[in-house]
Design an enzyme around this catalytic site. Structure first.
Site, mmCIF file in Angstrom:
data_model
loop_
_atom_site.group_PDB
_atom_site.id
_atom_site.type_symbol
_atom_site.label_atom_id
_atom_site.label_comp_id
_atom_site.label_asym_id
_atom_site.label_seq_id
_atom_site.Cartn_x
_atom_site.Cartn_y
_atom_site.Cartn_z
ATOM 1 N N TYR A 60 0.882 -1.176 0.000
ATOM 2 C CA TYR A 60 0.000 0.000 0.000
ATOM 3 C C TYR A 60 0.912 1.216 0.000
ATOM 4 O O TYR A 60 1.212 1.820 1.039
ATOM 5 C CB TYR A 60 -0.922 0.003 1.216
ATOM 6 C CG TYR A 60 -1.912 -1.147 1.249
ATOM 7 C CD1 TYR A 60 -2.172 -1.909 0.112
ATOM 8 C CD2 TYR A 60 -2.588 -1.480 2.418
ATOM 9 C CE1 TYR A 60 -3.073 -2.968 0.144
ATOM 10 C CE2 TYR A 60 -3.492 -2.527 2.456
ATOM 11 C CZ TYR A 60 -3.730 -3.270 1.324
ATOM 12 O OH TYR A 60 -4.626 -4.314 1.358
ATOM 13 N N SER A 203 -13.342 -4.322 1.498
ATOM 14 C CA SER A 203 -14.362 -3.700 0.632
ATOM 15 C C SER A 203 -15.782 -4.117 1.023
ATOM 16 O O SER A 203 -16.597 -4.454 0.160
ATOM 17 C CB SER A 203 -14.098 -4.036 -0.841
ATOM 18 O OG SER A 203 -12.848 -3.536 -1.263
ATOM 19 N N PRO A 204 -16.112 -4.100 2.323
ATOM 20 C CA PRO A 204 -17.455 -4.520 2.740
ATOM 21 C C PRO A 204 -18.549 -3.547 2.309
ATOM 22 O O PRO A 204 -19.730 -3.890 2.341
ATOM 23 C CB PRO A 204 -17.342 -4.577 4.271
ATOM 24 C CG PRO A 204 -16.311 -3.540 4.585
ATOM 25 C CD PRO A 204 -15.306 -3.652 3.478
ATOM 26 N N SER A 211 -22.195 3.154 0.544
ATOM 27 C CA SER A 211 -22.257 4.321 1.436
ATOM 28 C C SER A 211 -22.412 5.612 0.645
ATOM 29 O O SER A 211 -22.202 6.707 1.176
ATOM 30 C CB SER A 211 -21.017 4.382 2.334
ATOM 31 O OG SER A 211 -19.828 4.339 1.571
ATOM 32 N N GLY A 212 -22.779 5.497 -0.639
ATOM 33 C CA GLY A 212 -23.121 6.686 -1.413
ATOM 34 C C GLY A 212 -22.010 7.243 -2.276
ATOM 35 O O GLY A 212 -22.031 8.430 -2.627
#
Length: 333
Positions: A60, A203-204, A211-212
């Site tokens: 990352y 990535s739940p 969540s928009g």
């Protein structure tokens, strides 16, 4: 604000917060890296609210997310469980799971995190050139030396999970799991449940969709706009009907769509590690723990948001090595 409780992750003795924090987006792949100071404050707030499972990887950024996390955990290291990963090499194709690399990767992560041990060390992807028994043998040695406490696998097949577990207990398997990604239910999740292995969902929230997330507002360089098929090529607009249904159901339960999506994952017996870089989103995610669902409610959600009807295929994550330039837009050589 809901305080996050500690729960068992699998049957190997590890305990973690019922909701974790994915740290990847702070440093890589979701647009430019965020300011260290702001992210350190976010981590501190998460720990203050009871979130102790912090997820990162050496890839990352080129160890940059691990370095950030190491800074954030000065003075509070013993309050948290650090999960990091090895296997991908920054700027190089392929996956490595040979013993020499396993050891060198672990040493590098210990240095980047500036810690004496790693709580949960995942193989990021299985190296199909090296028998998994050999890789697990190297990880077992690191456990015996006290450099790692528990061993995990990420996006491994059911067969590889069984083979690995026969060499040394696998504490957790990390995989993509959400209302729009449920392929792991066929073999992998039942295998983990049979063997007493914990399941951790990345990535739940469907990469933010539930969540928009607004694709047209993503930052420049955010890989979700091109790499996530369900968000690209017109699929985003087609899939919005399911988001809208979830919003309606959330309103009935006095919660947001994202909270309902996280509650669904939790009621499946899975520990979610949603990532965020914003305090508001962190608090909203944590508050999802107050949302209780009956078996009937779980079924109602699955009926309203049928995973098989989403537009956009997910490529197999088993034994793959996506080149990092597909995430960053450039190759780091």
């Amino acid at each position: 604000m809901t305080k996050v409780a500690q729960i068992a992750l699998g049957s190997a003795g590890m305990r973690v917060s019922a909701l974790g924090l994915g740290c990847m987006g702070m440093s890589a792949f979701y647009g430019p890296p965020k300011p260290d100071g702001e992210m350190i404050e976010l981590v501190h707030k998460a720990v203050e609210l009871g979130v102790t499972m912090l997820d990162t990887s050496d890839v990352y950024g080129d160890h940059t997310n691990e370095i950030l996390l190491g800074k954030a955990l000065k003075g509070i290291r013993e309050k948290v469980q650090i999960a990091t990963k090895f296997g991908f090499q920054w700027g190089k194709p392929g996956v490595r799971g040979d013993p020499e690399y396993v050891r060198s990767a672990c040493e590098a992560s210990l240095k980047s995190l500036d810690v004496d041990y790693i709580d949960l060390y995942y193989q990021h992807r299985v190296d199909n050139k090296v028998p998994i028994e050999v890789t697990m043998g190297a990880l077992k040695e690191l456990v015996e030396e006290g450099k790692i406490k528990y061993v995990g696998l990420s996006e491994a097949s059911a067969a590889d999970i069984r083979r690995a577990h026969a060499v040394h207990p696998v504490t957790a398997v990390q995989l993509e799991y959400s209302l729009w990604c449920r392929d792991a239910e066929k073999e992998i999740i039942p295998t983990c449940q049979e063997l007493g292995i914990g399941i951790v969902a990345y990535s739940p929230l469907g990469n933010g969709f539930f969540s928009g997330l607004k694709v047209n507002e993503l930052a420049e360089g955010d890989a979700r706009a091109t790499r996530i098929a369900k968000l690209a090529d017109g699929n985003y607009e087609k899939n919005k009907v399911f988001f809208e249904r979830l919003c309606e159901m959330g309103a009935e339960k006095k919660c947001t769509s994202g909270q309902l999506a996280l509650a669904w994952v939790r009621h499946k017996g899975v520990v979610a590690i949603p990532g965020t870089t914003k305090l508001k989103n962190l608090e909203e995610n944590i508050d999802s723990l107050r949302v209780q669902l009956s078996p009937e409610a779980v079924q109602e959600i699955e009926t309203a948001v049928p995973h098989e009807q989403f537009q956009g295929e997910r490529p197999s994550q088993i034994n793959i090595s996506p080149p990092l330039d597909t995430w960053t837009g450039r190759r780091q050589d």
